[in-house]
Enzyme design. Structure first.
Site, PDB file in Angstrom:
ATOM      1  N   ARG A 165      -3.030   2.001  19.148  1.00  0.00           N
ATOM      2  CA  ARG A 165      -2.517   0.639  19.004  1.00  0.00           C
ATOM      3  C   ARG A 165      -1.840   0.120  20.268  1.00  0.00           C
ATOM      4  O   ARG A 165      -1.869  -1.087  20.537  1.00  0.00           O
ATOM      5  CB  ARG A 165      -1.563   0.574  17.800  1.00  0.00           C
ATOM      6  CG  ARG A 165      -2.306   0.635  16.471  1.00  0.00           C
ATOM      7  CD  ARG A 165      -1.396   0.655  15.268  1.00  0.00           C
ATOM      8  NE  ARG A 165      -2.159   0.411  14.048  1.00  0.00           N
ATOM      9  CZ  ARG A 165      -1.657   0.504  12.827  1.00  0.00           C
ATOM     10  NH1 ARG A 165      -0.398   0.862  12.645  1.00  0.00           N
ATOM     11  NH2 ARG A 165      -2.428   0.255  11.772  1.00  0.00           N
TER      12      ARG A 165
ATOM     13  N   ASP B 126       4.849  -0.563  12.277  1.00  0.00           N
ATOM     14  CA  ASP B 126       3.731  -1.440  11.931  1.00  0.00           C
ATOM     15  C   ASP B 126       3.951  -2.851  12.452  1.00  0.00           C
ATOM     16  O   ASP B 126       2.988  -3.619  12.600  1.00  0.00           O
ATOM     17  CB  ASP B 126       3.526  -1.481  10.409  1.00  0.00           C
ATOM     18  CG  ASP B 126       2.712  -0.303   9.896  1.00  0.00           C
ATOM     19  OD1 ASP B 126       2.191   0.464  10.728  1.00  0.00           O
ATOM     20  OD2 ASP B 126       2.613  -0.145   8.667  1.00  0.00           O
TER      21      ASP B 126
ATOM     22  N   LYS C 109      -8.708  -3.382   4.419  1.00  0.00           N
ATOM     23  CA  LYS C 109      -8.014  -2.108   4.210  1.00  0.00           C
ATOM     24  C   LYS C 109      -6.747  -2.308   3.392  1.00  0.00           C
ATOM     25  O   LYS C 109      -6.419  -1.510   2.515  1.00  0.00           O
ATOM     26  CB  LYS C 109      -7.693  -1.500   5.570  1.00  0.00           C
ATOM     27  CG  LYS C 109      -7.007  -0.154   5.536  1.00  0.00           C
ATOM     28  CD  LYS C 109      -6.793   0.342   6.959  1.00  0.00           C
ATOM     29  CE  LYS C 109      -6.058   1.662   6.988  1.00  0.00           C
ATOM     30  NZ  LYS C 109      -6.884   2.789   6.500  1.00  0.00           N
TER      31      LYS C 109
ATOM     32  N   LYS D 105       0.836  -1.203   0.000  1.00  0.00           N
ATOM     33  CA  LYS D 105       0.000   0.000   0.000  1.00  0.00           C
ATOM     34  C   LYS D 105       0.872   1.255   0.000  1.00  0.00           C
ATOM     35  O   LYS D 105       0.572   2.232  -0.692  1.00  0.00           O
ATOM     36  CB  LYS D 105      -0.901   0.004   1.234  1.00  0.00           C
ATOM     37  CG  LYS D 105      -1.780   1.243   1.344  1.00  0.00           C
ATOM     38  CD  LYS D 105      -2.441   1.348   2.702  1.00  0.00           C
ATOM     39  CE  LYS D 105      -1.454   1.749   3.779  1.00  0.00           C
ATOM     40  NZ  LYS D 105      -2.097   2.052   5.071  1.00  0.00           N
TER      41      LYS D 105
ATOM     42  N   ARG E  79      -8.707  11.101  13.737  1.00  0.00           N
ATOM     43  CA  ARG E  79      -7.247  11.197  13.607  1.00  0.00           C
ATOM     44  C   ARG E  79      -6.839  12.631  13.265  1.00  0.00           C
ATOM     45  O   ARG E  79      -7.316  13.205  12.290  1.00  0.00           O
ATOM     46  CB  ARG E  79      -6.752  10.229  12.522  1.00  0.00           C
ATOM     47  CG  ARG E  79      -7.051   8.777  12.842  1.00  0.00           C
ATOM     48  CD  ARG E  79      -6.684   7.844  11.710  1.00  0.00           C
ATOM     49  NE  ARG E  79      -5.254   7.770  11.500  1.00  0.00           N
ATOM     50  CZ  ARG E  79      -4.669   6.948  10.621  1.00  0.00           C
ATOM     51  NH1 ARG E  79      -5.427   6.156   9.868  1.00  0.00           N
ATOM     52  NH2 ARG E  79      -3.366   6.918  10.485  1.00  0.00           N
TER      53      ARG E  79
END
Length: 423
Positions: free
Chosen positions: A343, A312, A409, A24, A123
């Site tokens: 997260r 990530d 996503k 992505k 966000r």
């Protein structure tokens, strides 16, 4: 699908072989570069996720022509002149589309309505204040500094920007990409702790691949007007998605091959594979991909790492941590509290549900090895939480993931692939 029970990984003597969608990060950068360019670019990519489909839809709403085929997307660049300068676009929950397109539209000029999902509305978009300081008028429809908003721009007036990389390197990448639409040089100075971050490096590599001239002097980068782009560019497979499968090499002492992955990848998440190497996994380049051979591993110690530049993989490491023989400590991750979800909170809450001690002291996430109980885990609408915590289910066979389809996503078929690997 409201939930999915993850069964144990099926024993096999053969390597686990999988394919993953296009990156992505690379795909969405290339799409915007191609859209702003002065030519036709075919992006050879294979499959891709919902975020990329959202970005393509936004480009089409702006009047930029695209043609999709089974394994590629062709973009007909607008040369920095957006065809529809009064467009309405919805970025949904796609962070790259939100940041890259907002900056690009400000640079190119026009009057736009930008909307998003409720998740994205939460966000913060710090880059908006920077654009306002540069003469762009932003009309906030709800909370200041957040989606949705109207953007009114006569084109960016300043030639110099400064970005704090501690907040987001995507803002820096957005400016570097948008600069290619202009007929004059743009200079960007980077501050903070991630000035040499892998995502900024990825953006610069793509600028070079698209023939965009730039100069880098320390933390200052100047982008010059771009000539014609390449007629074709091949997008690497998504290493972030591949890492969930590569993690199986250590967790199960297995051999795992992900097709088309190469050691010279532009993606910073390759550092996760280096962590696996330190635990005894061998990385073997093959003609059809990269093999991670963990067949000679027998248990592993905890991780003690600063993962700021490949954050990530925080969730992937957190899913491995309960099965280590010593505590795991992860640093450099404060910024992940402001992504698709908080997260760090999601990691701690999910591990606690499974009986695994996890705590965040504001600087370090500490996870202690423990017997893992069964349980139902929240995905928090976050694709990386859903995919990473499936690893614990593959090990124990008693974990249910809520809202697994949020992985669309970036990786539509992730849980379909898992089902082919389970008992």
């Amino acid at each position: 699908m409201e939930s999915i029970l993850i069964h144990k990984l099926k024993p096999t003597s053969d390597p686990i072989v999988v394919s993953v969608p296009a990156s992505k990060s690379l795909m969405n950068r290339a799409l915007v570069l191609a859209a702003l360019s002065k030519g036709r670019v075919k992006l050879i990519c294979g499959s891709y996720g919902e975020d990329t489909r959202t970005l393509i839809s936004c480009l089409q709403s702006l009047g930029i022509r695209t043609e999709t085929a089974e394994d590629s997307v062709t973009v007909f660049g607008c040369g920095g002149r957006i065809p529809n300068q009064t467009a309405e676009i919805n970025v949904q929950s796609a962070g790259t589309a939100a940041r890259f397109l907002t900056v690009a539209l400000a640079f190119c000029g026009g009057d736009y309505l930008l909307t998003s999902s409720e998740q994205m509305e939460k966000r913060p978009m710090e880059v908006l204040s920077l654009l306002e300081e540069s003469g762009v008028r932003i009309e906030y429809l709800k909370q200041a500094g957040h989606f949705p908003f109207r953007l009114h721009s006569a084109g960016i007036q300043t030639d110099r920007f400064t970005i704090d990389t501690d907040k987001s390197t995507q803002y820096a990448s957005g400016i570097l990409i948008a600069a290619t639409a202009l007929s004059r040089p743009i200079t960007l100075t980077l501050s903070g702790n991630r000035t040499q971050g892998s995502y900024i490096g990825m953006t610069l590599e793509l600028l070079a691949a698209f023939g965009v001239p730039y100069q880098k002097n320390g933390n200052t980068i100047t982008v010059f007007p771009a000539p014609a782009p390449p007629s074709e560019y091949e997008i690497e497979p998504d290493l972030s998605g591949a890492c969930y499968f590569y993690a199986l090499s250590l967790l199960f002492s297995e051999k795992v091959l992900v097709r088309r992955v190469k050691p010279d990848t532009l993606q910073g998440d390759f550092r996760f594979l280096r962590l696996l190497e330190k635990k005894g996994v061998k990385l073997i380049p093959l003609n059809d991909g990269l093999l991670a051979d963990g067949s000679n591993t027998n248990g592993f110690s905890g991780f003690d790492e600063n993962v700021q530049d490949y954050s990530d993989q925080t969730m992937t490491i957190a899913a491995l941590a309960p099965f280590a023989d010593s505590p795991t400590r992860l640093r450099g991750i404060d910024h992940i509290r402001f992504q698709e979800c908080d997260r760090i909170r999601a990691i701690c809450e999910n591990l606690t549900r499974l009986g695994v001690p996890a705590e965040w002291d504001g600087q370090t996430l500490t996870i202690r090895p423990s017997t893992v109980n069964g349980g139902t885990l929240k995905s928090y609408g976050d694709h990386r939480i859903a995919m990473a915590f499936s690893l614990i289910g593959l090990k124990t066979g008693n974990v249910t993931i809520l809202d697994p389809l949020c992985c669309k996503k970036t990786f539509d078929r992730y849980f379909d692939i898992l089902q082919t690997l389970t008992e």
